[in-house]
Design a protein around this motif. Structure first.
Motif, mmCIF file in Angstrom:
data_model
loop_
_atom_site.group_PDB
_atom_site.id
_atom_site.type_symbol
_atom_site.label_atom_id
_atom_site.label_comp_id
_atom_site.label_asym_id
_atom_site.label_seq_id
_atom_site.Cartn_x
_atom_site.Cartn_y
_atom_site.Cartn_z
ATOM 1 N N PHE A 92 -3.773 -11.266 0.064
ATOM 2 C CA PHE A 92 -3.798 -11.158 1.528
ATOM 3 C C PHE A 92 -4.229 -9.739 1.868
ATOM 4 O O PHE A 92 -4.386 -8.901 0.975
ATOM 5 N N TYR A 116 -4.856 2.790 5.911
ATOM 6 C CA TYR A 116 -5.662 2.145 4.868
ATOM 7 C C TYR A 116 -5.797 0.669 5.188
ATOM 8 O O TYR A 116 -5.028 0.106 5.976
ATOM 9 N N ARG A 165 -2.386 -13.129 9.228
ATOM 10 C CA ARG A 165 -1.449 -13.644 10.236
ATOM 11 C C ARG A 165 -1.902 -13.276 11.643
ATOM 12 O O ARG A 165 -1.761 -14.076 12.565
ATOM 13 N N ARG A 194 0.382 -10.783 -4.223
ATOM 14 C CA ARG A 194 1.763 -11.152 -4.567
ATOM 15 C C ARG A 194 1.767 -12.612 -5.004
ATOM 16 O O ARG A 194 1.217 -13.461 -4.301
ATOM 17 N N GLY A 207 -0.246 -7.742 8.599
ATOM 18 C CA GLY A 207 -0.939 -8.755 7.809
ATOM 19 C C GLY A 207 -2.129 -9.274 8.596
ATOM 20 O O GLY A 207 -1.968 -9.869 9.659
ATOM 21 N N PHE A 240 4.042 1.545 8.494
ATOM 22 C CA PHE A 240 4.134 0.091 8.632
ATOM 23 C C PHE A 240 2.866 -0.529 8.066
ATOM 24 O O PHE A 240 1.886 0.189 7.793
ATOM 25 N N ALA A 241 2.891 -1.841 7.901
ATOM 26 C CA ALA A 241 1.656 -2.548 7.552
ATOM 27 C C ALA A 241 1.608 -3.847 8.322
ATOM 28 O O ALA A 241 2.636 -4.479 8.567
ATOM 29 N N GLY A 259 7.633 -2.398 9.014
ATOM 30 C CA GLY A 259 7.672 -1.097 8.364
ATOM 31 C C GLY A 259 8.955 -0.356 8.618
ATOM 32 O O GLY A 259 9.969 -0.953 8.989
ATOM 33 N N GLY A 260 8.889 0.954 8.427
ATOM 34 C CA GLY A 260 10.076 1.758 8.639
ATOM 35 C C GLY A 260 9.938 3.109 7.971
ATOM 36 O O GLY A 260 8.880 3.481 7.465
ATOM 37 N N VAL A 309 4.267 -10.349 11.640
ATOM 38 C CA VAL A 309 2.857 -9.946 11.570
ATOM 39 C C VAL A 309 2.692 -8.463 11.250
ATOM 40 O O VAL A 309 1.625 -8.020 10.851
ATOM 41 N N GLY A 360 -0.093 -18.799 6.385
ATOM 42 C CA GLY A 360 0.310 -17.417 6.662
ATOM 43 C C GLY A 360 0.866 -16.669 5.462
ATOM 44 O O GLY A 360 1.265 -15.519 5.570
ATOM 45 N N ARG A 361 0.929 -17.355 4.294
ATOM 46 C CA ARG A 361 1.420 -16.657 3.093
ATOM 47 C C ARG A 361 0.471 -16.960 1.936
ATOM 48 O O ARG A 361 0.304 -18.128 1.562
ATOM 49 N N GLY A 393 0.766 -1.239 0.000
ATOM 50 C CA GLY A 393 0.000 0.000 0.000
ATOM 51 C C GLY A 393 0.800 1.293 0.000
ATOM 52 O O GLY A 393 0.279 2.346 -0.357
ATOM 53 N N THR A 394 2.070 1.232 0.393
ATOM 54 C CA THR A 394 2.838 2.477 0.558
ATOM 55 C C THR A 394 2.961 3.263 -0.757
ATOM 56 O O THR A 394 2.775 4.477 -0.782
HETATM 57 P P1 HAM Z 1 5.822 -6.045 3.950
HETATM 58 O O1 HAM Z 1 6.829 -6.446 4.947
HETATM 59 O O2 HAM Z 1 6.037 -6.466 2.553
HETATM 60 O O3 HAM Z 1 5.765 -4.451 4.025
HETATM 61 O O4 HAM Z 1 4.388 -6.504 4.403
HETATM 62 C C1 HAM Z 1 3.843 -6.133 5.659
HETATM 63 C C2 HAM Z 1 3.127 -7.314 6.290
HETATM 64 O O5 HAM Z 1 2.127 -7.819 5.404
HETATM 65 C C3 HAM Z 1 4.001 -8.509 6.580
HETATM 66 O O6 HAM Z 1 4.700 -8.346 7.790
HETATM 67 C C4 HAM Z 1 2.967 -9.621 6.688
HETATM 68 O O7 HAM Z 1 2.347 -9.611 7.948
HETATM 69 C C5 HAM Z 1 1.965 -9.215 5.625
HETATM 70 N N1 HAM Z 1 2.225 -9.966 4.370
HETATM 71 C C6 HAM Z 1 3.116 -9.673 3.414
HETATM 72 N N2 HAM Z 1 3.068 -10.593 2.422
HETATM 73 C C7 HAM Z 1 2.107 -11.483 2.762
HETATM 74 C C8 HAM Z 1 1.557 -12.653 2.145
HETATM 75 N N3 HAM Z 1 1.983 -13.087 0.963
HETATM 76 N N4 HAM Z 1 0.586 -13.330 2.804
HETATM 77 C C9 HAM Z 1 0.128 -12.895 4.001
HETATM 78 N N5 HAM Z 1 0.591 -11.788 4.622
HETATM 79 C C10 HAM Z 1 1.562 -11.079 4.017
HETATM 80 C C11 HAM Z 1 4.961 -3.669 3.260
HETATM 81 O O8 HAM Z 1 4.086 -4.089 2.563
HETATM 82 C C12 HAM Z 1 5.209 -2.202 3.444
HETATM 83 N N6 HAM Z 1 4.321 -1.460 2.522
HETATM 84 C C13 HAM Z 1 4.994 -1.782 4.877
HETATM 85 C C14 HAM Z 1 5.226 -0.332 5.110
HETATM 86 C C15 HAM Z 1 4.297 0.637 5.182
HETATM 87 N N7 HAM Z 1 6.398 0.244 5.254
HETATM 88 C C16 HAM Z 1 6.241 1.547 5.418
HETATM 89 N N8 HAM Z 1 4.947 1.766 5.360
#
Ligand code: HAM
Length: 429
Positions: A126, A108, A312, A114, A309, A306-307, A286-287, A283, A121-122, A84-85
């Protein structure tokens, strides 16, 4: 006979038995974010492919291998958002939300896509709840984001199962110096690197730190450390964050290998991880991404977010048995009526009850049925009480009120007194 169609692998239906827990989780987060002054934004699910290439980075797993990309009828390359970022930054820029240095605290929720290998959990579709803040450059806001997630874990009763991993990637200038040192070290040992890491050495060397290959990890033990290359600004930012987490009593683990899979980060990165879910234990992650808005064509604008899941976290609530009992019940009262005149009266009685008791979860029997079958449906609905309206009750302007979950007797209640009596019973339940 035609073949029955199935959902796409890794894309799940969320069934009626599961949605109460999802709503409980989503409502808890929404209320929490309201309490910290964050406002919701809703972006489209599809964006130009270019947006993700430019923000997440060309040489990342997401952009190289995981995006759902297609051409639309105009010949434009579009992609189902993998996160979403990027879209949030695009929307902020497009609508001037961070113009003139104004602060934005946004959140949001929604599906992300993906093309990963599905496992517990993947998934390929999602859901995330994400938070992004613009135009605050100090560590106070990094700390607030972590503090609010810590509060959420407390509210949900899962704090003990989670630990916070923290690292600083420094400013892009500091990282560039470090990157050169790392490349020099690894290039001299390229023959000992796994194939993926060797490829990353020229394209995205920091990701080598993330390698899961034991030989590569062994090689990294003596490699230059990013922490030694942090510039003064990044160092004091990181110290400021740690001081605030210490003051708030939030424990953390410093993890110098935490580099994250998206290219836009600078300075603070963090992940909340659990050992209760198997391999997919992150779970919430971010950063800070201070360079991203500028990179996307805007004025220099600090950003951090951050985001989490949702799948999870829902899984974690179930695993830890932290599903609140009250969300299992979706019906409070089930109204049974027998014969057309009673059905007509039931309709108005039900609507009056809804006026008098907003929030009452009242299910009116539909489709007729015998006394026995309607009471069976009442029981199956999970309701605490069945209201019974037959010819006799209709004549006396009363209903029979039958407790379904305990031993009490059926009572006769006058229509005028019904709302008050039900409110009392449900309050005690
Ligand atoms: P990300 O680490 O790619 O970061 O995803 C954030 C969270 O989304 C993960 O820690 C996990 O809990 C969940 N997630 C990711 N991929 C999957 C998947 N295939 N199935 C289930 N859960 C999943 C971001 O997306 C960044 N946009 C976060 C962010 C926001 N950084 C700064 N602002």
């Amino acid at each position: 006979m035609s073949k029955t169609l199935q959902a796409i692998r890794g894309m799940n239906d969320i069934l009626p038995e599961q949605t109460p827990l999802w709503r409980y989780f989503e409502d808890s987060v929404a209320r929490l974010l309201d309490g910290y002054g964050y406002r919701q934004i809703r972006m489209p699910i599809v964006e130009f492919t270019e947006l993700f290439k430019r923000s997440i980075g060309e040489v990342t797993d997401i952009v190289e291998k995981e995006m759902y990309t297609f051409e639309d009828r105009n010949g434009d390359s579009l992609t189902l958002r993998p996160e979403g970022t990027a879209a949030c930054v695009r929307a902020v820029l497009e609508h001037g939300l961070a113009g003139g240095g104004q602060t934005q605290k946004l959140w949001y929720i929604g599906p992300m896509f993906r093309h990963e290998r599905p496992q517990k959990g993947r998934y390929r579709q999602f859901h995330q709840i994400g938070v992004e803040v613009f135009n605050i450059d100090g560590p106070d806001i990094d700390a607030e984001l972590i503090v609010l997630t810590w509060r959420l874990w407390g509210l949900l009763g899962i704090r003990d199962a989670l630990s916070l991993e923290l690292n600083s990637l420094g400013t892009s200038a500091a990282r560039a110096v470090y990157r050169d040192a790392l490349v020099e070290y690894l290039t001299a040992r390229a023959d000992q690197l796994d194939e993926d890491s060797r490829r990353r050495l020229s394209s995205n060397p920091l990701r080598v730190l993330d390698s899961k290959v034991p030989e590569t990890q062994a090689l990294l033990a003596d490699a230059p450390k990013l922490a030694d290359y942090l510039d003064e600004e990044s160092r004091s930012h990181f110290e400021g964050l740690k001081a605030r987490l210490d003051a708030a009593g939030i424990p953390y683990v410093l993890n110098p290998k935490l580099v994250r899979g998206l290219d836009y980060y600078s300075k603070t990165v963090f992940e909340w991880v659990t050992d209760q879910l198997g391999a997919q234990g992150t779970v919430c992650a971010g950063g800070r991404y201070d360079g991203l808005v500028e990179q996307m064509g805007g004025k220099p604008t600090p950003g951090v977010g951050f985001a989490m899941g949702i799948e999870r976290l829902v899984l974690l609530l179930e695993t830890l048995d932290k599903v609140p009992a009250q969300i299992a019940r979706q019906v409070d009262v089930y109204l049974c009526a027998f014969g057309e005149p009673a059905e007509l009266a039931a309709l108005t009685l039900a609507e009056r009850l809804r006026d008098q008791l907003p929030g009452l979860r009242l299910q009116v029997n539909a489709g007729g049925g015998s006394f026995k079958s309607q009471l069976k449906k009442a029981d199956k609905s999970g309701a605490l009480y069945a209201l019974v309206l037959g010819e006799d009750e209709l004549a006396r302007q009363v209903v029979g009120c039958k407790p379904l979950r305990d031993q009490g007797d059926q009572q006769s209640i006058a229509w005028e007194a019904l709302a008050e009596r039900l409110a009392l019973c449900l309050e005690q339940a």
